[in-house]
Scaffold this motif. Sequence first.
Motif, mmCIF file in Angstrom:
data_model
loop_
_atom_site.group_PDB
_atom_site.id
_atom_site.type_symbol
_atom_site.label_atom_id
_atom_site.label_comp_id
_atom_site.label_asym_id
_atom_site.label_seq_id
_atom_site.Cartn_x
_atom_site.Cartn_y
_atom_site.Cartn_z
ATOM 1 N N ILE A 1 -4.294 20.634 0.864
ATOM 2 C CA ILE A 1 -3.893 21.492 -0.661
ATOM 3 C C ILE A 1 -4.996 22.263 -1.095
ATOM 4 O O ILE A 1 -5.169 23.610 -1.594
ATOM 5 C CB ILE A 1 -2.742 20.879 -1.560
ATOM 6 N N GLU A 2 -6.100 21.022 -1.426
ATOM 7 C CA GLU A 2 -7.103 22.185 -2.300
ATOM 8 C C GLU A 2 -7.598 23.099 -1.910
ATOM 9 O O GLU A 2 -8.492 23.918 -2.180
ATOM 10 C CB GLU A 2 -8.210 20.822 -2.406
ATOM 11 N N LEU B 1 -6.833 25.014 0.736
ATOM 12 C CA LEU B 1 -6.154 26.517 0.518
ATOM 13 C C LEU B 1 -5.832 26.644 -1.151
ATOM 14 O O LEU B 1 -6.100 28.651 -0.807
ATOM 15 C CB LEU B 1 -4.346 25.876 0.549
ATOM 16 N N ARG B 2 -5.621 26.178 -1.397
ATOM 17 C CA ARG B 2 -5.686 25.940 -2.820
ATOM 18 C C ARG B 2 -7.202 27.620 -3.725
ATOM 19 O O ARG B 2 -7.391 28.709 -3.909
ATOM 20 C CB ARG B 2 -5.693 25.371 -3.856
ATOM 21 N N SER B 3 -8.614 27.156 -2.722
ATOM 22 C CA SER B 3 -9.747 27.870 -3.218
ATOM 23 C C SER B 3 -9.755 29.116 -2.163
ATOM 24 O O SER B 3 -10.095 29.990 -2.910
ATOM 25 C CB SER B 3 -10.681 26.934 -3.149
ATOM 26 N N PHE C 1 -6.727 30.510 -1.701
ATOM 27 C CA PHE C 1 -6.212 31.567 -1.828
ATOM 28 C C PHE C 1 -6.820 31.990 -3.410
ATOM 29 O O PHE C 1 -7.016 33.384 -3.524
ATOM 30 C CB PHE C 1 -4.682 30.937 -2.527
ATOM 31 N N ILE C 2 -7.447 31.503 -4.092
ATOM 32 C CA ILE C 2 -8.136 32.230 -5.566
ATOM 33 C C ILE C 2 -9.202 33.519 -4.859
ATOM 34 O O ILE C 2 -9.483 34.320 -5.315
ATOM 35 C CB ILE C 2 -8.740 30.866 -6.030
ATOM 36 N N SER D 1 5.579 33.644 -4.684
ATOM 37 C CA SER D 1 5.139 32.850 -5.862
ATOM 38 C C SER D 1 6.877 32.181 -6.295
ATOM 39 O O SER D 1 6.915 30.960 -6.508
ATOM 40 C CB SER D 1 4.521 32.976 -6.965
ATOM 41 N N ASP E 1 7.839 30.654 -2.934
ATOM 42 C CA ASP E 1 7.356 29.810 -2.086
ATOM 43 C C ASP E 1 7.951 28.484 -3.310
ATOM 44 O O ASP E 1 7.840 27.249 -2.928
ATOM 45 C CB ASP E 1 5.623 29.991 -2.389
ATOM 46 N N SER E 2 8.111 28.501 -4.558
ATOM 47 C CA SER E 2 8.577 27.479 -5.423
ATOM 48 C C SER E 2 10.335 26.925 -5.207
ATOM 49 O O SER E 2 10.756 26.023 -5.670
ATOM 50 C CB SER E 2 8.654 28.002 -6.865
#
Length: 365
Positions: A132-133, A135-137, A139-140, A196, A199-200
Amino acid sequence: MRHIKRISRNAKTNIPIVLISTGLVFILLLLTMIISNGIIIFCVNSGFITGRPGGTPLLPFLLQSGILSIFIGVILTLVLSHFPLRPVSRLINAIHAVAAGNFHVKIRIKHPKEFRELAESFNQMTDELAGIEMLRSDFINNFSHEFRTPIMSVQGFARLIKKGDLPEKDRIEYLDIIISECQRLADLSSRILDLSKIDSLTMLTDAEMYNAAEQIRSSILMLQQKWEEKGICFDLDLEDREINGSPALLKHVWVNLIDNAVKFSPPGGKISLRAVCSGDNFLFQIRDEGKGIRPEARRKIFDKFYQDDLSHATEGCGLGLSLVKKVVELHRGTIRIESAPGQGSTFTVTLPCHGTDTVSLRQSE
Ligand code: ADP
């Protein structure tokens, strides 16, 4: 959810732990008794203790042997409890490391079985957190890149226009570029907002029986200007049947897949679209005669911001298919791709006709 099920299943099987703890307490008591009795017998025989069993006085004897037993029991507990608690302290250290942001920590415990399973679940959790970490970076990084490029281009052309010594033709051309880059930014931000929001979501709340074929027809009409400009023709096979789903969300699926087929079709190409019921499922299949998708790219095209064309020459931002996949998963459906370079692509979406048992859509907190 998978983990919760696993934890509750294992909750029933903790009998060995109870047996191990009972056995340990029993061994501790036995050891305490043997050692303290041995010491008492030694003390009595060598005359250190005045009271003896059967002799007088009895009270000082019981007091002395009681204090001795407590003392030995405490020392044994302190020494022996260290071994069974070692896996627990390793787990505590690992949890502290995760809390400090280190998602690559792993623990290995072989025995007992329950601790081994706990260690395996913990390692699985850190693997998922590390994913997840990442994917997050990613994505940014992609997000900043996608926004930066049009902004830089708008800035550059606005500066050229500001100089004022441009021929009218160039000025109009630069203004057109600025307008289309602003449109791209607006599209990008609305795509990100859609994604978003979707996604939620964890379940459907606005599912209803409705005519999906009707909605697919109106999606094709919505994109008429695009396919007419390219001279594309449609071969349609639409069955008017009602399905249970969220009309607002499924609209994203049809529009994105039709839009991609149009975008990647050659001028004058043909798009075949079939939407029929097959058993208990609704089948949506769209086939184009475009450039196709490489096998390596097929695995990645559902990732956010992924575009196979690295030059980013085609219109789009790589968010459409991740949105499609999320909506299909919310409907408990599947999406499949068949494609080969130069031979077009076929996307097949299969949805349960009667939907899922869930009929409400709730935003996750
Ligand atoms: P985009 O907005 O860039 O089209 P998508 O998520 O819809 O984003 O698609 C991601 C990538 O998948 C595209 O950039 C393209 O490389 C590939 N792709 C999707 N649909 C097709 C298609 N019908 N034919 C060929 N490539 C496709």
